[in-house]
Design a protein around this motif. Structure first.
Motif, PDB file in Angstrom:
ATOM      1  N   MET A   1      63.151 -19.387   0.021  1.00 48.96           N
ATOM      2  CA  MET A   1      62.941 -19.205  -1.408  1.00 48.96           C
ATOM      3  C   MET A   1      62.504 -20.505  -2.066  1.00 48.96           C
ATOM      4  SD  MET A   1      66.810 -19.009  -2.880  1.00 48.96           S
ATOM      5  CE  MET A   1      68.150 -19.625  -1.890  1.00 48.96           C
ATOM      6  N   HIS A   2      62.469 -21.608  -1.318  1.00 46.79           N
ATOM      7  CA  HIS A   2      62.150 -22.924  -1.881  1.00 46.79           C
ATOM      8  C   HIS A   2      60.641 -23.147  -1.980  1.00 46.79           C
ATOM      9  CE1 HIS A   2      66.308 -24.191  -1.796  1.00 46.79           C
ATOM     10  NE2 HIS A   2      66.397 -23.890  -0.518  1.00 46.79           N
ATOM     11  N   ASP A   3      60.115 -23.005  -3.179  1.00 47.83           N
ATOM     12  CA  ASP A   3      58.701 -23.300  -3.429  1.00 47.83           C
ATOM     13  C   ASP A   3      58.614 -24.758  -3.874  1.00 47.83           C
ATOM     14  OD1 ASP A   3      56.021 -23.245  -3.885  1.00 47.83           O
ATOM     15  OD2 ASP A   3      56.099 -21.895  -5.611  1.00 47.83           O
ATOM     16  N   ASP A   4      58.795 -25.643  -2.916  1.00 50.50           N
ATOM     17  CA  ASP A   4      58.951 -27.057  -3.230  1.00 50.50           C
ATOM     18  C   ASP A   4      58.140 -27.892  -2.245  1.00 50.50           C
ATOM     19  OD1 ASP A   4      60.227 -29.789  -3.015  1.00 50.50           O
ATOM     20  OD2 ASP A   4      61.412 -28.971  -4.664  1.00 50.50           O
ATOM     21  N   GLU A   5      57.364 -28.819  -2.772  1.00 46.91           N
ATOM     22  CA  GLU A   5      56.504 -29.676  -1.950  1.00 46.91           C
ATOM     23  C   GLU A   5      57.307 -30.462  -0.913  1.00 46.91           C
ATOM     24  OE1 GLU A   5      53.748 -33.631  -2.698  1.00 46.91           O
ATOM     25  OE2 GLU A   5      53.934 -32.142  -4.282  1.00 46.91           O
ATOM     26  N   ALA A   6      58.469 -30.975  -1.320  1.00 47.10           N
ATOM     27  CA  ALA A   6      59.271 -31.791  -0.406  1.00 47.10           C
ATOM     28  C   ALA A   6      59.738 -30.973   0.793  1.00 47.10           C
ATOM     29  CB  ALA A   6      60.473 -32.373  -1.147  1.00 47.10           C
ATOM     30  N   TYR A   7      60.175 -29.740   0.558  1.00 47.90           N
ATOM     31  CA  TYR A   7      60.609 -28.891   1.657  1.00 47.90           C
ATOM     32  C   TYR A   7      59.436 -28.551   2.572  1.00 47.90           C
ATOM     33  CZ  TYR A   7      65.331 -28.081  -0.125  1.00 47.90           C
ATOM     34  OH  TYR A   7      66.635 -28.238  -0.527  1.00 47.90           O
ATOM     35  N   LEU A   8      58.275 -28.289   1.987  1.00 45.89           N
ATOM     36  CA  LEU A   8      57.081 -27.997   2.785  1.00 45.89           C
ATOM     37  C   LEU A   8      56.778 -29.157   3.724  1.00 45.89           C
ATOM     38  CD1 LEU A   8      54.402 -26.555   3.527  1.00 45.89           C
ATOM     39  CD2 LEU A   8      53.413 -27.610   1.470  1.00 45.89           C
ATOM     40  N   PHE A   9      56.769 -30.375   3.184  1.00 47.10           N
ATOM     41  CA  PHE A   9      56.450 -31.537   4.000  1.00 47.10           C
ATOM     42  C   PHE A   9      57.477 -31.727   5.111  1.00 47.10           C
ATOM     43  CE2 PHE A   9      54.155 -33.764   0.215  1.00 47.10           C
ATOM     44  CZ  PHE A   9      53.087 -32.890   0.378  1.00 47.10           C
ATOM     45  N   ARG A  10      58.745 -31.554   4.780  1.00 39.33           N
ATOM     46  CA  ARG A  10      59.802 -31.714   5.779  1.00 39.33           C
ATOM     47  C   ARG A  10      59.703 -30.646   6.865  1.00 39.33           C
ATOM     48  NH1 ARG A  10      62.923 -35.546   7.315  1.00 39.33           N
ATOM     49  NH2 ARG A  10      64.831 -34.331   7.340  1.00 39.33           N
ATOM     50  N   ALA A  11      59.301 -29.441   6.485  1.00 40.35           N
ATOM     51  CA  ALA A  11      59.148 -28.376   7.471  1.00 40.35           C
ATOM     52  C   ALA A  11      58.045 -28.717   8.471  1.00 40.35           C
ATOM     53  CB  ALA A  11      58.835 -27.050   6.769  1.00 40.35           C
ATOM     54  N   ILE A  12      56.956 -29.253   7.979  1.00 40.25           N
ATOM     55  CA  ILE A  12      55.853 -29.650   8.857  1.00 40.25           C
ATOM     56  C   ILE A  12      56.299 -30.789   9.759  1.00 40.25           C
ATOM     57  CG2 ILE A  12      53.515 -30.593   8.933  1.00 40.25           C
ATOM     58  CD1 ILE A  12      53.014 -29.170   6.252  1.00 40.25           C
ATOM     59  N   GLN A  13      57.023 -31.758   9.186  1.00 35.26           N
ATOM     60  CA  GLN A  13      57.574 -32.848   9.986  1.00 35.26           C
ATOM     61  C   GLN A  13      58.450 -32.315  11.113  1.00 35.26           C
ATOM     62  OE1 GLN A  13      58.972 -35.489   6.453  1.00 35.26           O
ATOM     63  NE2 GLN A  13      59.150 -36.717   8.289  1.00 35.26           N
ATOM     64  N   ALA A  14      59.235 -31.297  10.814  1.00 32.25           N
ATOM     65  CA  ALA A  14      60.171 -30.746  11.791  1.00 32.25           C
ATOM     66  C   ALA A  14      59.470 -29.985  12.911  1.00 32.25           C
ATOM     67  CB  ALA A  14      61.169 -29.825  11.088  1.00 32.25           C
ATOM     68  N   GLY A  15      58.198 -29.649  12.706  1.00 29.77           N
ATOM     69  CA  GLY A  15      57.447 -28.947  13.742  1.00 29.77           C
ATOM     70  C   GLY A  15      57.179 -27.488  13.465  1.00 29.77           C
ATOM     71  N   ALA A  16      57.471 -27.038  12.241  1.00 29.51           N
ATOM     72  CA  ALA A  16      57.214 -25.639  11.895  1.00 29.51           C
ATOM     73  C   ALA A  16      55.714 -25.351  11.897  1.00 29.51           C
ATOM     74  CB  ALA A  16      57.800 -25.310  10.527  1.00 29.51           C
ATOM     75  N   SER A  17      55.356 -24.155  12.319  1.00 26.27           N
ATOM     76  CA  SER A  17      53.953 -23.738  12.336  1.00 26.27           C
ATOM     77  C   SER A  17      53.535 -23.084  11.033  1.00 26.27           C
ATOM     78  CB  SER A  17      53.714 -22.747  13.489  1.00 26.27           C
ATOM     79  OG  SER A  17      53.971 -23.341  14.732  1.00 26.27           O
ATOM     80  N   GLY A  18      54.513 -22.678  10.232  1.00 27.94           N
ATOM     81  CA  GLY A  18      54.178 -22.002   8.987  1.00 27.94           C
ATOM     82  C   GLY A  18      55.290 -22.101   7.970  1.00 27.94           C
ATOM     83  N   TYR A  19      54.942 -21.830   6.712  1.00 25.47           N
ATOM     84  CA  TYR A  19      55.884 -21.922   5.596  1.00 25.47           C
ATOM     85  C   TYR A  19      55.546 -20.804   4.632  1.00 25.47           C
ATOM     86  CZ  TYR A  19      58.827 -24.372   2.119  1.00 25.47           C
ATOM     87  OH  TYR A  19      59.814 -24.723   1.226  1.00 25.47           O
ATOM     88  N   LEU A  20      56.480 -19.874   4.446  1.00 27.36           N
ATOM     89  CA  LEU A  20      56.231 -18.696   3.624  1.00 27.36           C
ATOM     90  C   LEU A  20      57.422 -18.438   2.719  1.00 27.36           C
ATOM     91  CD1 LEU A  20      54.168 -16.331   3.237  1.00 27.36           C
ATOM     92  CD2 LEU A  20      55.550 -15.038   4.882  1.00 27.36           C
ATOM     93  N   LEU A  21      57.140 -18.030   1.491  1.00 27.05           N
ATOM     94  CA  LEU A  21      58.208 -17.726   0.546  1.00 27.05           C
ATOM     95  C   LEU A  21      58.758 -16.320   0.777  1.00 27.05           C
ATOM     96  CD1 LEU A  21      56.739 -19.184  -2.772  1.00 27.05           C
ATOM     97  CD2 LEU A  21      58.199 -20.302  -1.078  1.00 27.05           C
ATOM     98  N   LYS A  22      60.038 -16.143   0.500  1.00 29.25           N
ATOM     99  CA  LYS A  22      60.657 -14.830   0.658  1.00 29.25           C
ATOM    100  C   LYS A  22      60.112 -13.819  -0.341  1.00 29.25           C
ATOM    101  CE  LYS A  22      65.016 -16.215   2.813  1.00 29.25           C
ATOM    102  NZ  LYS A  22      66.494 -16.264   2.709  1.00 29.25           N
ATOM    103  N   SER A  23      59.456 -14.299  -1.372  1.00 28.78           N
ATOM    104  CA  SER A  23      58.855 -13.404  -2.361  1.00 28.78           C
ATOM    105  C   SER A  23      57.509 -12.856  -1.898  1.00 28.78           C
ATOM    106  CB  SER A  23      58.664 -14.147  -3.687  1.00 28.78           C
ATOM    107  OG  SER A  23      57.853 -15.296  -3.515  1.00 28.78           O
TER     108      SER A  23
END
Length: 217
Positions: A84-106
């Motif tokens: 649910m986090h539509d936040d730039e910081a979380y997006l960047f951290r997710a990519i750093q962590a190795g995630a292939s994608g980032y999608l909102l629950k909405s």
């Protein structure tokens, strides 16, 4: 058939994913987990193609920490952050962590299915508001070695424990004060150190001083 594992601390969300995706659209739910620790253990056993990973889970490892660990152990498994986090910081951290994608629950069901297929095929998928500008900013930060203030990504409990560790309290003392187990304290400490990129207690104390956390009142 895309084999999917769902990681979310809300049972209703997991059940919804099973109803939506189970045996449909060439997808199969092969496992469910309620926290990051459980997700890592289960993923090593069932080796899913895609993990749908929530970020905020109060027990055990959070989604970002779990993603980092999971990608070390199962580099061929794609992780799609569903949050649910539509936040730039979380997006960047997710990519750093190795995630292939980032999608909102909405997001719509159609977009979720499209995102799963994309990461399963080895591609990246970002929700529409993650614009080219954000990616450009992220690449610039990587070059500068600047990932922003990751302290703001800590949960309230992690900040609380960080302060107490910096003030010199032992794990047992912190557990007694917060009425939680020593194991939970240790888990939160490990998670917050990973998020902050810290290796030693002196590093943690220095940051705590900068954040004004050394208040003994």
């Amino acid at each position: 058939m895309v084999r999917i594992m769902v990681v979310d601390d809300h049972a209703v969300v997991r059940s919804g994913m099973v109803m939506l995706l189970g045996g449909k659209n060439g997808m199969e739910i092969v496992g469910e987990a309620a926290d990051g620790d459980e997700a890592i253990r289960l993923a090593e056993t069932i080796k899913p193609d895609v993990v749908l990973m929530d970020i905020s889970m109060p027990s055990g490892k959070d989604g970002l920490t779990a993603t980092t660990e999971l990608k070390k152990r199962l580099p061929d498994t794609a992780v799609l952050i569903l949050t649910m986090h539509d936040d730039e910081a979380y997006l960047f951290r997710a990519i750093q962590a190795g995630a292939s994608g980032y999608l909102l629950k909405s997001a719509s069901h159609e977009e979720l299915i499209s995102a799963i297929r994309s990461v399963a095929e080895g591609n990246a998928y970002l929700h529409p508001t993650a614009t080219k500008r954000l990616m450009s900013d992220y690449l610039d930060k990587l070059k500068r070695g600047d990932y922003g203030d990751t302290y703001e990504l800590l949960s309230d409990r992690e900040k609380e424990i960080m302060a107490k560790v910096a003030q010199g309290f032992s794990n047992k003392e912190i557990a007694d004060q917060l009425i939680i187990s020593v194991k939970t304290v240790e888990s939160h400490k490990s998670n917050l150190m990973d998020k902050l990129g810290l290796k030693t207690k002196p590093d943690l104390v220095k940051l705590a001083m900068k954040k004004g956390l050394l208040n003994y009142d």
